[in-house]
Design a protein around this motif. Structure first.
Motif, mmCIF file in Angstrom:
data_model
loop_
_atom_site.group_PDB
_atom_site.id
_atom_site.type_symbol
_atom_site.label_atom_id
_atom_site.label_comp_id
_atom_site.label_asym_id
_atom_site.label_seq_id
_atom_site.Cartn_x
_atom_site.Cartn_y
_atom_site.Cartn_z
ATOM 1 N N LEU A 1 -8.368 7.037 0.413
ATOM 2 C CA LEU A 1 -7.986 5.826 -0.290
ATOM 3 C C LEU A 1 -7.478 6.233 -1.660
ATOM 4 O O LEU A 1 -8.208 6.843 -2.446
ATOM 5 C CB LEU A 1 -9.176 4.870 -0.441
ATOM 6 C CG LEU A 1 -8.905 3.589 -1.245
ATOM 7 C CD1 LEU A 1 -7.934 2.681 -0.488
ATOM 8 C CD2 LEU A 1 -10.209 2.844 -1.543
ATOM 9 N N ALA A 2 -6.227 5.929 -1.944
ATOM 10 C CA ALA A 2 -5.639 6.262 -3.245
ATOM 11 C C ALA A 2 -5.622 5.035 -4.128
ATOM 12 O O ALA A 2 -5.357 3.926 -3.662
ATOM 13 C CB ALA A 2 -4.218 6.791 -3.063
ATOM 14 N N ARG A 3 -5.904 5.238 -5.412
ATOM 15 C CA ARG A 3 -5.731 4.149 -6.378
ATOM 16 C C ARG A 3 -4.617 4.538 -7.334
ATOM 17 O O ARG A 3 -4.613 5.629 -7.907
ATOM 18 C CB ARG A 3 -7.007 3.863 -7.160
ATOM 19 C CG ARG A 3 -6.789 2.699 -8.146
ATOM 20 C CD ARG A 3 -8.055 2.211 -8.764
ATOM 21 N NE ARG A 3 -8.654 3.211 -9.628
ATOM 22 C CZ ARG A 3 -9.914 3.169 -10.059
ATOM 23 N NH1 ARG A 3 -10.695 2.190 -9.667
ATOM 24 N NH2 ARG A 3 -10.393 4.097 -10.852
ATOM 25 N N SER A 4 -3.682 3.606 -7.514
ATOM 26 C CA SER A 4 -2.564 3.860 -8.409
ATOM 27 C C SER A 4 -2.033 2.537 -8.931
ATOM 28 O O SER A 4 -2.402 1.467 -8.446
ATOM 29 C CB SER A 4 -1.449 4.627 -7.685
ATOM 30 O OG SER A 4 -0.982 3.900 -6.563
ATOM 31 N N ILE A 5 -1.196 2.628 -9.940
ATOM 32 C CA ILE A 5 -0.620 1.414 -10.531
ATOM 33 C C ILE A 5 0.373 0.780 -9.572
ATOM 34 O O ILE A 5 0.429 -0.446 -9.435
ATOM 35 C CB ILE A 5 0.055 1.743 -11.874
ATOM 36 C CG1 ILE A 5 -0.997 2.236 -12.878
ATOM 37 C CG2 ILE A 5 0.770 0.518 -12.439
ATOM 38 C CD1 ILE A 5 -0.413 2.685 -14.201
ATOM 39 N N GLU A 6 1.161 1.612 -8.893
ATOM 40 C CA GLU A 6 2.150 1.122 -7.946
ATOM 41 C C GLU A 6 1.955 1.794 -6.593
ATOM 42 O O GLU A 6 1.287 2.819 -6.489
ATOM 43 C CB GLU A 6 3.569 1.358 -8.484
ATOM 44 C CG GLU A 6 3.839 0.600 -9.772
ATOM 45 C CD GLU A 6 5.267 0.746 -10.246
ATOM 46 O OE1 GLU A 6 6.000 1.595 -9.699
ATOM 47 O OE2 GLU A 6 5.661 0.010 -11.177
ATOM 48 N N GLN A 7 2.548 1.215 -5.570
ATOM 49 C CA GLN A 7 2.361 1.702 -4.205
ATOM 50 C C GLN A 7 2.851 3.140 -4.048
ATOM 51 O O GLN A 7 3.976 3.458 -4.421
ATOM 52 C CB GLN A 7 3.116 0.797 -3.230
ATOM 53 C CG GLN A 7 2.848 1.085 -1.774
ATOM 54 C CD GLN A 7 1.414 0.753 -1.370
ATOM 55 O OE1 GLN A 7 0.827 -0.206 -1.869
ATOM 56 N NE2 GLN A 7 0.865 1.528 -0.462
ATOM 57 N N PRO A 8 2.028 4.022 -3.495
ATOM 58 C CA PRO A 8 2.472 5.398 -3.256
ATOM 59 C C PRO A 8 3.582 5.441 -2.213
ATOM 60 O O PRO A 8 3.720 4.537 -1.383
ATOM 61 C CB PRO A 8 1.209 6.097 -2.739
ATOM 62 C CG PRO A 8 0.075 5.217 -3.154
ATOM 63 C CD PRO A 8 0.616 3.819 -3.155
ATOM 64 N N ASN A 9 4.361 6.536 -2.244
ATOM 65 C CA ASN A 9 5.437 6.688 -1.266
ATOM 66 C C ASN A 9 5.043 7.647 -0.146
ATOM 67 O O ASN A 9 5.905 8.246 0.496
ATOM 68 C CB ASN A 9 6.721 7.183 -1.948
ATOM 69 C CG ASN A 9 6.511 8.483 -2.718
ATOM 70 O OD1 ASN A 9 5.411 9.047 -2.701
ATOM 71 N ND2 ASN A 9 7.541 8.949 -3.387
ATOM 72 N N VAL A 10 3.737 7.805 0.065
ATOM 73 C CA VAL A 10 3.226 8.616 1.173
ATOM 74 C C VAL A 10 2.293 7.737 2.003
ATOM 75 O O VAL A 10 1.758 6.746 1.502
ATOM 76 C CB VAL A 10 2.465 9.863 0.655
ATOM 77 C CG1 VAL A 10 3.413 10.814 -0.055
ATOM 78 C CG2 VAL A 10 1.307 9.468 -0.247
ATOM 79 N N PRO A 11 2.077 8.089 3.293
ATOM 80 C CA PRO A 11 1.275 7.234 4.184
ATOM 81 C C PRO A 11 -0.225 7.377 3.952
ATOM 82 O O PRO A 11 -0.963 7.908 4.785
ATOM 83 C CB PRO A 11 1.678 7.718 5.577
ATOM 84 C CG PRO A 11 2.047 9.161 5.374
ATOM 85 C CD PRO A 11 2.706 9.214 4.019
ATOM 86 N N ILE A 12 -0.686 6.902 2.812
ATOM 87 C CA ILE A 12 -2.103 6.881 2.480
ATOM 88 C C ILE A 12 -2.470 5.457 2.072
ATOM 89 O O ILE A 12 -1.746 4.827 1.300
ATOM 90 C CB ILE A 12 -2.431 7.861 1.330
ATOM 91 C CG1 ILE A 12 -2.269 9.314 1.794
ATOM 92 C CG2 ILE A 12 -3.855 7.645 0.819
ATOM 93 C CD1 ILE A 12 -2.548 10.342 0.715
ATOM 94 N N GLU A 13 -3.573 4.954 2.593
ATOM 95 C CA GLU A 13 -4.022 3.620 2.204
ATOM 96 C C GLU A 13 -4.261 3.590 0.696
ATOM 97 O O GLU A 13 -4.794 4.548 0.128
ATOM 98 C CB GLU A 13 -5.296 3.251 2.946
ATOM 99 C CG GLU A 13 -5.770 1.830 2.692
ATOM 100 C CD GLU A 13 -6.915 1.417 3.595
ATOM 101 O OE1 GLU A 13 -7.598 0.430 3.255
ATOM 102 O OE2 GLU A 13 -7.125 2.076 4.626
#
Length: 245
Positions: free
Chosen positions: A154-166
């Motif tokens: 589970l990744a937390r970031s400000i904007e949606q990542p561009n890799v296939p990780i929830e």
């Protein structure tokens, strides 16, 4: 005479420095540079420049054209390339240069921290530490984790990542209680982060839940003047680049 100061920004410290310098009145022209990696950044007061400088040569040319009198690097502690470029450009022009860098985290006795030298090393170590990981390393550094098949991510970031990780989207600072809720809701058993310093609510939450933390060390600091507070940086700018302590 108006002096022009370039603040290399993108952090909360950079915004607070721009605010402090704005209070100095008309004596200063403050330009904050943002990399442009976030579509809706929190803009500081004063002039704002968005986008890179195309390396040392581009930054040197810009500093010369804008007749900049001093540069403060208040970027993220892991923006090593930006810091190196700024150090080289200001050295070439003989300009005063200061790095404003928040202190790194300090490990408490009850913390279970595993230090690594890079995000790639963190991804390699991760399967030996836990099976359900919260990643807070930034959306542009998630690719090494996509190769893992035995760890739920589970990744937390400000904007949606561009890799296939929830991912869960959010902008800090975060409260300890909300961090605990995040860990509990997703059964997180390992946290992966960088030693960015500042807000440490996620580390407090991990400590309370006895969750190990994989932490990426900071890159080496440049051989330049470094301060750790906005007040120190503001004094350096306003009072003519005097030595601060």
């Amino acid at each position: 005479m108006v002096r022009t100061v370039l603040v290399l920004g993108g952090t909360a410290e950079a915004r607070r420095l721009a605010e402090a310098l704005a209070e100095a009145g008309d004596r200063l022209r403050v330009v904050t540079s943002l990399a442009g990696r976030v579509s809706r950044p929190h803009l500081p007061p004063g002039e704002v420049r968005i986008g890179g400088f195309d390396g040392v040569e581009g930054l040197t040319a810009w500093l010369r054209e804008e007749r900049v009198d001093a540069v403060v690097d208040a970027t993220h502690p892991f923006a090593a390339r930006v810091t190196a470029s700024a150090a080289a450009a200001t050295s070439a022009l003989g300009l005063p240069f200061l790095v404003l860098r928040r202190p790194g985290w300090r490990q408490a006795e009850e913390d279970d921290w595993r230090w690594v030298g890079s995000v790639a090393e963190a991804a390699e170590l991760l399967p030996t530490v836990g099976t359900r990981a919260l990643l807070t390393v930034g959306r542009q550094e998630l690719e090494p984790f996509t190769r893992l098949s035995d760890v739920w991510l589970l990744a937390r970031s400000i904007e949606q990542p561009n890799v296939p990780i929830e991912a869960v989207l959010g902008r800090g600072p975060f409260a300890v209680e909300s961090e605990l809720e995040l860990l509990d809701d997703h059964d997180i058993d390992v946290l992966v982060t960088k030693d960015s310093g500042g807000d440490d609510a996620k580390l407090v939450a991990a400590r309370r839940r006895n969750i190990p933390v994989v932490i990426v060390r900071r890159p080496p600091s440049p051989a330049v003047m470094i301060v750790s507070t906005v007040d120190q940086a503001a004094i350096w700018v306003i009072y003519g680049h005097a030595t601060v302590s």
